[in-house]
Design an enzyme around this catalytic site. Structure first.
Site, mmCIF file in Angstrom:
data_model
loop_
_atom_site.group_PDB
_atom_site.id
_atom_site.type_symbol
_atom_site.label_atom_id
_atom_site.label_comp_id
_atom_site.label_asym_id
_atom_site.label_seq_id
_atom_site.Cartn_x
_atom_site.Cartn_y
_atom_site.Cartn_z
ATOM 1 N N HIS A 270 0.857 -1.194 0.000
ATOM 2 C CA HIS A 270 0.000 0.000 0.000
ATOM 3 C C HIS A 270 0.888 1.237 0.000
ATOM 4 O O HIS A 270 1.962 1.240 0.577
ATOM 5 C CB HIS A 270 -0.892 0.008 1.250
ATOM 6 C CG HIS A 270 -2.068 0.912 1.115
ATOM 7 N ND1 HIS A 270 -2.012 2.250 1.388
ATOM 8 C CD2 HIS A 270 -3.321 0.663 0.678
ATOM 9 C CE1 HIS A 270 -3.200 2.783 1.165
ATOM 10 N NE2 HIS A 270 -4.010 1.853 0.728
ATOM 11 N N ASP A 328 -7.962 -5.296 -0.569
ATOM 12 C CA ASP A 328 -8.356 -6.126 -1.713
ATOM 13 C C ASP A 328 -7.981 -7.594 -1.561
ATOM 14 O O ASP A 328 -8.309 -8.403 -2.434
ATOM 15 C CB ASP A 328 -7.686 -5.571 -2.981
ATOM 16 C CG ASP A 328 -8.188 -4.172 -3.283
ATOM 17 O OD1 ASP A 328 -7.378 -3.256 -3.400
ATOM 18 O OD2 ASP A 328 -9.430 -4.016 -3.328
HETATM 19 C C1 SDX Z 1 -6.058 0.191 -3.114
HETATM 20 O O1 SDX Z 1 -4.448 4.683 -1.961
HETATM 21 C C2 SDX Z 1 -5.340 3.998 -1.424
HETATM 22 O O2 SDX Z 1 -5.784 4.235 -0.318
HETATM 23 C C3 SDX Z 1 -5.852 2.848 -2.250
HETATM 24 C C4 SDX Z 1 -6.885 1.959 -1.561
HETATM 25 C C5 SDX Z 1 -8.185 2.689 -1.331
HETATM 26 O O3 SDX Z 1 -8.945 2.280 -0.443
HETATM 27 O O4 SDX Z 1 -8.475 3.634 -2.142
HETATM 28 O O5 SDX Z 1 -6.367 1.489 -0.323
HETATM 29 C C6 SDX Z 1 -7.238 0.761 -2.441
HETATM 30 O O6 SDX Z 1 -5.778 0.592 -4.230
HETATM 31 C C7 SDX Z 1 -5.159 -0.766 -2.363
HETATM 32 C C8 SDX Z 1 -3.940 -1.230 -3.205
HETATM 33 C C9 SDX Z 1 -4.442 -2.267 -4.220
HETATM 34 N N1 SDX Z 1 -3.350 -2.632 -5.146
HETATM 35 C C10 SDX Z 1 -2.772 -3.858 -5.072
HETATM 36 O O7 SDX Z 1 -2.994 -4.692 -4.181
HETATM 37 C C11 SDX Z 1 -1.796 -4.135 -6.209
HETATM 38 C C12 SDX Z 1 -0.525 -4.765 -5.620
HETATM 39 N N2 SDX Z 1 0.136 -3.714 -4.801
HETATM 40 C C13 SDX Z 1 1.242 -3.005 -5.468
HETATM 41 O O8 SDX Z 1 0.953 -2.705 -6.831
HETATM 42 C C14 SDX Z 1 1.707 -1.841 -4.606
HETATM 43 O O9 SDX Z 1 1.793 -2.274 -3.312
HETATM 44 C C15 SDX Z 1 1.001 -0.505 -4.621
HETATM 45 C C16 SDX Z 1 0.795 0.024 -5.995
HETATM 46 C C17 SDX Z 1 -0.308 -0.591 -3.907
HETATM 47 C C18 SDX Z 1 1.932 0.425 -3.897
HETATM 48 O O10 SDX Z 1 3.139 0.364 -4.621
HETATM 49 P P1 SDX Z 1 4.375 1.228 -4.196
HETATM 50 O O11 SDX Z 1 3.954 2.640 -4.165
HETATM 51 O O12 SDX Z 1 5.556 0.842 -5.002
HETATM 52 O O13 SDX Z 1 4.563 0.725 -2.695
HETATM 53 P P2 SDX Z 1 5.846 0.885 -1.868
HETATM 54 O O14 SDX Z 1 6.593 2.155 -2.203
HETATM 55 O O15 SDX Z 1 5.446 0.673 -0.447
HETATM 56 O O16 SDX Z 1 6.773 -0.352 -2.329
HETATM 57 C C19 SDX Z 1 7.924 -0.637 -1.553
HETATM 58 C C20 SDX Z 1 8.653 -1.718 -2.316
HETATM 59 C C21 SDX Z 1 8.881 -1.371 -3.790
HETATM 60 O O17 SDX Z 1 10.097 -2.002 -4.157
HETATM 61 P P3 SDX Z 1 11.455 -1.075 -4.215
HETATM 62 O O18 SDX Z 1 11.170 0.034 -5.207
HETATM 63 O O19 SDX Z 1 11.671 -0.565 -2.806
HETATM 64 O O20 SDX Z 1 12.531 -2.040 -4.687
HETATM 65 O O21 SDX Z 1 7.875 -2.942 -2.318
HETATM 66 C C22 SDX Z 1 7.590 -3.312 -3.642
HETATM 67 C C23 SDX Z 1 7.756 -2.075 -4.507
HETATM 68 O O22 SDX Z 1 8.117 -2.444 -5.819
HETATM 69 N N3 SDX Z 1 6.198 -3.778 -3.649
HETATM 70 C C24 SDX Z 1 5.825 -5.015 -3.917
HETATM 71 C C25 SDX Z 1 4.428 -5.014 -3.780
HETATM 72 N N4 SDX Z 1 3.996 -3.795 -3.443
HETATM 73 C C26 SDX Z 1 5.110 -3.023 -3.364
HETATM 74 N N5 SDX Z 1 6.530 -6.125 -4.252
HETATM 75 C C27 SDX Z 1 5.799 -7.234 -4.464
HETATM 76 N N6 SDX Z 1 4.438 -7.331 -4.346
HETATM 77 C C28 SDX Z 1 3.737 -6.227 -4.013
HETATM 78 N N7 SDX Z 1 2.399 -6.295 -3.927
#
Ligand code: SDX
Length: 393
Positions: A270, A328
Site C-alpha cells: 500500500h 483487496d
Molecule cells: C487500493 O491509496 C489507497 O488508499 C488505495 C486503496 C483505497 O482504499 O483507495 O487502499 C485501495 O488501491 C489498495 C492497493 C491495491 N493494489 C494492489 O494490491 C496491487 C498490488 N500492490 C502493489 O501494486 C503496490 O503495493 C502498490 C501500488 C499498492 C503500492 O506500490 P508502491 O507505491 O511501489 O509501494 P511501496 O513504495 O510501499 O513499495 C515498496 C517496495 C517497492 O520495491 P522497491 O522500489 O523498494 O525495490 O515494495 C515493492 C515495490 O516495488 N512492492 C511489492 C508489492 N507492493 C510493493 N513487491 C511485491 N508485491 C507487491 N504487492
C-alpha cells in the site's frame, strides 16, 4: 497546507489538500472516518449511516437517519430511457466500462442537479449518485449475463436491494439471506472512503475545474479500474486461482521478489499503510463468517490466501518492504462465495466508494479558496532548437 504541491521523484507531483473526513496513520494501521475507528463503524454501524457521517460530519439522530434512508430509497430508479445505454455495449464489455459510460451520461438526464454553484443541486446530485450506483452496477451485471434487469425495491435495505437486483429473476421469488446482506453492507462500509487515494484525487481534480458531479464520479470510476488500485480485488482473486494450491505459493513469492519480474502480489502492499490495513483484518473475519455460513470454509482459494499471507508476513523481503495485505486481499473471496464473477468486484468497490468521492467533492466545493488543480512538472526535455523543414532532414 491546502494546495501545496510536493514533488516525489518516483511519482508525478501530488497535490496535497486539507480534509476533515478520513484520517489514516499508515505506520500504525489506523483508519478513522470523522474520528470514528473503522473497526467500530464496520461492526456497530451500517453503510448508509456511515454515508451520512461522511457527508454531514456527525452520526445521525434516528429521525435524520430515517429521512436520509428514505431519500436514498426514493432515488434508486434510473430514467427508463437510460437502459438503452447498456444495450449499446457488447455483452462481454467489462462492467466498469459500462459504469463509466452510464454514470457520465446521468448528467444528460438530471439537469436539475448539475449546477455545482447551487447548494440544492449539490445535495440532490449527492443523493442521486449514492442511490443509483447499486442500480447501475446491478444492471451492468444483468446485461453482461443476458438476464433481464431487475428494478430496485423500496422494501429492501441498501445492501439487500443490491443483492436482489443482481440475483433475482422474474421466474421465481428470490429471498435475500440476511447474513449475506450484512456482509455485503460491511464490504460497502470498508470501501466507503480512504483519504486522497488515486481515484478520490481524480474526483477532486475534476471537480476543481467546475465539472458536473456525474462527470467527476465517472472520472473516479475510470481511475479506480486500474489493477494497482481498485482493480486489484479482481486481479487478486485471479492470482489466487492461478496459484491454486498451497505448494505453488513459494514460486509466486519468488516472482514477487524478483526485481526483473513485473509480477506483484495482488492485494499486498500500500502507498500509505506500512503496517496492517485495518480493513483487511475485518475483511478476513468476514470471509471466515460468510464462507462458513455457505458451508465452503474449505474453499481452496481461501486456504491459499491464508497460507500466502502467513508465508509472506514471515518473509524478510516483505518485512523489510513493510508489505501487508490490503483491503483487496480477502474481499474477492467473499464476493466470489456470494456469487459474483470477478468482473463485478471493482464495480462493487466503485459503488461503495461513491460515498467517499461525493463527500470529498462536496468538501472541496465548500472551500472558498478553491482554484483549479494544476500540478506543475520538472521539464526534462530538449533545449530550444530551430525547426528543420522535412526536405532538409
Ligand atoms: C487500493 O491509496 C489507497 O488508499 C488505495 C486503496 C483505497 O482504499 O483507495 O487502499 C485501495 O488501491 C489498495 C492497493 C491495491 N493494489 C494492489 O494490491 C496491487 C498490488 N500492490 C502493489 O501494486 C503496490 O503495493 C502498490 C501500488 C499498492 C503500492 O506500490 P508502491 O507505491 O511501489 O509501494 P511501496 O513504495 O510501499 O513499495 C515498496 C517496495 C517497492 O520495491 P522497491 O522500489 O523498494 O525495490 O515494495 C515493492 C515495490 O516495488 N512492492 C511489492 C508489492 N507492493 C510493493 N513487491 C511485491 N508485491 C507487491 N504487492
Amino acid at each position: 497546507q491546502a494546495g501545496v504541491f510536493t514533488y516525489d521523484p518516483g511519482f508525478t507531483s501530488t497535490a496535497a489538500c486539507d480534509s476533515a473526513i478520513t484520517f489514516i496513520d499508515g505506520d500504525n494501521g489506523v483508519l478513522t472516518h470523522r474520528g470514528y475507528p473503522i473497526e467500530q463503524l464496520a461492526t456497530e454501524s451500517h453503510f448508509l449511516e456511515v454515508a451520512y457521517l461522511l457527508l454531514y460530519g456527525e452520526l445521525p439522530t434516528p429521525k435524520q437517519q430515517q429521512d436520509f434512508e428514505t431519500m436514498v430509497t426514493r432515488h434508486t430508479m434510473i430514467h427508463e430511457q437510460m437502459q438503452y445505454f447498456f444495450r449499446g455495449f457488447r455483452r462481454d464489455a467489462h462492467p466498469m466500462a459500462t459504469m463509466v459510460g452510464v454514470v457520465g451520461a446521468l448528467s444528460a438526464f438530471y439537469h436539475d442537479s448539475t449546477d455545482i454553484n447551487d447548494a440544492h443541486h449539490r445535495e440532490v446530485a449527492s443523493i442521486r449518485l449514492i442511490a443509483k450506483m447499486p442500480t447501475i452496477a446491478a444492471m451492468a451485471y444483468k446485461y453482461s449475463i443476458g438476464q433481464p434487469f431487475v428494478y430496485p425495491r423500496n422494501d429492501l435495505d441498501y445492501a439487500a436491494n443490491f443483492l436482489h437486483m443482481c440475483f433475482a429473476v422474474p421466474a421465481e421469488p428470490y429471498q435475500v439471506n440476511p447474513v449475506i446482506a450484512r456482509a455485503m453492507d460491511r464490504i460497502f462500509t470498508l470501501h466507503a472512503d480512504h483519504e486522497q487515494n488515486a481515484s478520490t484525487s481524480t474526483v477532486r481534480l475534476a471537480s476543481s475545474s467546475g465539472a458536473n458531479p456525474f462527470a467527476c464520479i465517472a472520472a473516479g470510476i475510470a481511475c479506480l479500474w486500474g489493477p494497482a488500485h481498485g482493480g486489484a480485488n479482481q486481479a487478486c482473486l485471479e492470482m489466487l486461482r492461478e496459484i491454486s494450491t498451497v505448494d505453488r505459493i513459494p514460486e509466486y513469492i519468488a516472482k514477487a521478489k524478483d526485481k526483473n519480474d513485473p509480477f506483484r502480489l495482488m492485494g499486498f502492499g500500500h502507498r500509505v499503510y506500512k503496517n496492517f490495513d485495518p480493513r483487511a483484518k475485518i475483511m478476513k473475519e468476514t470471509a471466515d463468517e460468510v464462507l462458513a455460513l455457505l458451508g465452503v470454509e474449505n474453499n481452496p482459494t481461501l486456504q491459499v490466501a491464508k497460507e500466502l499471507e502467513a508465508i509472506a508476513l514471515q518473509d524478510p523481503y516483505f518485512i523489510e518492504k513493510k508489505l501487508y495485505p490490503n483491503v483487496d486481499f480477502y474481499s474477492g473471496i467473499i464476493l466470489e462465495a456470494i456469487g459474483f464473477p470477478t468482473s463485478m468486484f471493482t464495480p462493487i468497490f466503485a459503488l461503495a466508494r461513491t460515498v467517499g468521492w461525493i463527500s470529498q467533492w462536496k468538501e472541496q466545493l465548500a472551500d472558498p479558496q478553491l482554484k483549479i488543480g494544476r500540478p506543475r512538472q520538472l521539464y526534462m526535455g530538449d533545449d530550444v532548437r530551430k525547426f528543420v523543414p522535412i526536405n532538409d532532414r
